[in-house]
Design a protein around this motif. Structure first.
Motif, PDB file in Angstrom:
ATOM      1  N   THR A   1     -37.749  -6.575  20.295  1.00 43.48           N
ATOM      2  CA  THR A   1     -37.379  -6.052  19.154  1.00 43.48           C
ATOM      3  C   THR A   1     -37.952  -5.517  18.039  1.00 43.48           C
ATOM      4  OG1 THR A   1     -35.468  -5.420  20.442  1.00 43.48           O
ATOM      5  CG2 THR A   1     -35.237  -4.091  18.683  1.00 43.48           C
ATOM      6  N   ASP A   2     -38.730  -5.555  17.438  1.00 46.15           N
ATOM      7  CA  ASP A   2     -39.425  -5.935  16.500  1.00 46.15           C
ATOM      8  C   ASP A   2     -39.752  -4.736  15.402  1.00 46.15           C
ATOM      9  OD1 ASP A   2     -41.160  -4.479  17.867  1.00 46.15           O
ATOM     10  OD2 ASP A   2     -42.402  -6.013  18.197  1.00 46.15           O
ATOM     11  N   ARG A   3     -38.307  -4.015  15.058  1.00 46.75           N
ATOM     12  CA  ARG A   3     -38.650  -3.059  14.345  1.00 46.75           C
ATOM     13  C   ARG A   3     -37.702  -2.945  14.127  1.00 46.75           C
ATOM     14  NH1 ARG A   3     -40.094   1.961  17.203  1.00 46.75           N
ATOM     15  NH2 ARG A   3     -39.114   1.755  18.525  1.00 46.75           N
ATOM     16  N   LEU A   4     -37.360  -3.025  12.399  1.00 45.44           N
ATOM     17  CA  LEU A   4     -35.944  -2.290  11.230  1.00 45.44           C
ATOM     18  C   LEU A   4     -36.937  -1.819  10.367  1.00 45.44           C
ATOM     19  CD1 LEU A   4     -35.653  -3.955   8.726  1.00 45.44           C
ATOM     20  CD2 LEU A   4     -35.619  -5.943   9.833  1.00 45.44           C
ATOM     21  N   LEU A   5     -34.917  -0.838   9.453  1.00 44.82           N
ATOM     22  CA  LEU A   5     -35.226  -0.359   8.849  1.00 44.82           C
ATOM     23  C   LEU A   5     -34.267  -1.022   8.129  1.00 44.82           C
ATOM     24  CD1 LEU A   5     -34.415   3.298  10.481  1.00 44.82           C
ATOM     25  CD2 LEU A   5     -36.409   2.614   9.434  1.00 44.82           C
ATOM     26  N   LEU A   6     -34.472  -1.409   7.237  1.00 43.61           N
ATOM     27  CA  LEU A   6     -34.063  -1.746   5.844  1.00 43.61           C
ATOM     28  C   LEU A   6     -33.297  -0.462   4.660  1.00 43.61           C
ATOM     29  CD1 LEU A   6     -32.961  -4.582   4.447  1.00 43.61           C
ATOM     30  CD2 LEU A   6     -35.200  -4.186   3.090  1.00 43.61           C
ATOM     31  N   ASN A   7     -32.169  -1.162   4.531  1.00 44.91           N
ATOM     32  CA  ASN A   7     -31.540   0.201   3.671  1.00 44.91           C
ATOM     33  C   ASN A   7     -31.765  -0.050   1.613  1.00 44.91           C
ATOM     34  OD1 ASN A   7     -29.620  -2.368   3.131  1.00 44.91           O
ATOM     35  ND2 ASN A   7     -28.360  -1.103   1.819  1.00 44.91           N
TER      36      ASN A   7
ATOM     37  N   PRO B   1     -37.630  -0.354  22.474  1.00 44.89           N
ATOM     38  CA  PRO B   1     -37.183   1.323  21.972  1.00 44.89           C
ATOM     39  C   PRO B   1     -36.244   1.021  20.557  1.00 44.89           C
ATOM     40  CG  PRO B   1     -36.204   1.467  23.318  1.00 44.89           C
ATOM     41  CD  PRO B   1     -37.245   0.139  24.391  1.00 44.89           C
ATOM     42  N   PHE B   2     -35.617  -0.288  20.997  1.00 44.11           N
ATOM     43  CA  PHE B   2     -34.467  -0.450  19.798  1.00 44.11           C
ATOM     44  C   PHE B   2     -34.849  -0.946  18.370  1.00 44.11           C
ATOM     45  CE2 PHE B   2     -33.151  -1.856  23.732  1.00 44.11           C
ATOM     46  CZ  PHE B   2     -32.305  -0.514  24.393  1.00 44.11           C
TER      47      PHE B   2
END
Length: 351
Positions: A131-137, A182-183
């Motif tokens: 799981t290699d995607r993140l959304l940083l605020n 897809p996470f």
């Protein structure tokens, strides 16, 4: 039904702990959450843990030292192996307290049923799951998030070999086959109070002094940055970088009974256009020294199909929206099949 269990270590996370519990309990249930308390002393944290323990959350209190924090990956791997012995789950998801799990396919989805369904699709796969995607605020800009690629992992039952402290190098019994999931992690790392960011950075640095050195040199650099940069310099690093606008995240927090302001800040200096967004997000960038805000529809499937050079790129192929934000927008690449004109908002300089 696929059973997913989440495990997390925290210390004195008075702001994030209850939202983290409510978010993941809505998806997986209270009984599938395990929290390792690393020696919390904050009365608010202790109260939250006791209250939700009564609802079924498992609280582990025998890893309370700084050394346990430095060996967080080993501690969590040990708990997952206990679950293996009990045959008590299908997937284990290691998380930090500022990480909230969701899904990004052709759109951003926060629907618990959609999230659970993705695990159903993976349960027959023999692989190491990435799981290699993140959304940083974006700090003090609620509803705005910066997509980033950061390697993480999760485990199907009876497959874990090892886990490092940062969860960046998960090892399973399938070392030759990796499957990208897809996470996405909503990474609410940027706290509204810059001094609180510094406080938690100091806590980690102090823990490192008592035991082994940090696993990755960049970890120390990242933490020391907060003490070398002022609050203004920290915020300036985000102002001119394109990101995405996703107001549905704050709304989801409200639906769970969480005030998003305590996690994301009030953000009075950024616009919050009341738009209906079927995909869950819009591409966003600022122009004219931050006074003008431009929003565009972005279709992930369309962009991937029409830009094979992006999908074949070893970096941008992981998440083509990052290519559009950093390169494709300026190159004039079409972001959606209808080529919908952008929405442009002008901010009052006095705002």
């Amino acid at each position: 039904m696929t059973r997913v269990r989440c495990v997390m270590m925290q210390k004195n996370e008075a702001t994030l702990l209850e939202p983290w519990i409510l978010w993941h309990a809505a998806i997986f249930g209270f009984s599938n959450l395990t929290i390792i308390d690393n020696g919390s002393t904050d009365p608010t944290v202790l109260d939250v843990q006791t209250r939700y323990e009564g609802k079924g959350v498992r609280i582990v209190r025998d890893h309370a030292s700084p050394v346990d924090f430095l060996h967080k990956g080993d501690v969590i791997a040990g708990i997952i192996r206990q679950w293996d012995a009990e045959d008590a789950y299908d997937f284990a998801v290691p998380l930090d307290c500022d990480e909230f799990l969701t899904v990004f396919l052709d759109q951003l989805s926060l629907d618990p049923e959609v999230i659970r369904r993705q695990f159903d699709y993976l349960v027959q796969e023999n692989a190491t799951f990435i799981t290699d995607r993140l959304l940083l605020n974006v700090p003090l800009a609620p509803d705005y998030y910066r997509p980033q690629i950061v390697r993480r992992g999760l485990f199907r039952a009876h497959t874990i070999v090892s886990l490092d402290r940062g969860f960046h190098n998960p090892q399973s019994i399938y070392p030759e086959r990796y499957v990208r999931t897809p996470f996405v992690h909503l990474h609410l790392h940027n706290r509204p109070d810059y001094e609180e960011i510094r406080r938690f950075a100091r806590q980690k640095l102090d823990a490192a002094k008592t035991g082994s050195p940090l696993e990755h040199p960049k970890d120390g650099t990242h933490l020391h940055y907060y003490f070398n940069a002022s609050s203004e310099e920290f915020l300036a690093g985000y102002r001119q970088v394109p990101d995405i606008y996703a107001p549905m995240i704050a709304q989801r927090l409200r639906d769970l009974g969480v005030d998003p302001d305590i996690l994301l800040g009030k953000g009075d200096s950024v616009p919050h256009p009341p738009l209906s967004i079927p995909s869950g997000f819009l591409a966003h960038r600022t122009l004219e020294d931050g006074q003008q805000h431009e929003y565009r529809v972005f279709d992930p499937v369309f962009y991937a199909r029409n830009n094979p050079d992006v999908t074949q790129d070893p970096y941008y192929g992981t998440w083509p929206v990052i290519h559009y934000l950093t390169c494709g927008w300026d190159e004039g690449r079409q972001s959606d099949p209808g080529n919908v004109p952008p929405l442009v908002l002008q901010m009052d300089k006095a705002t």
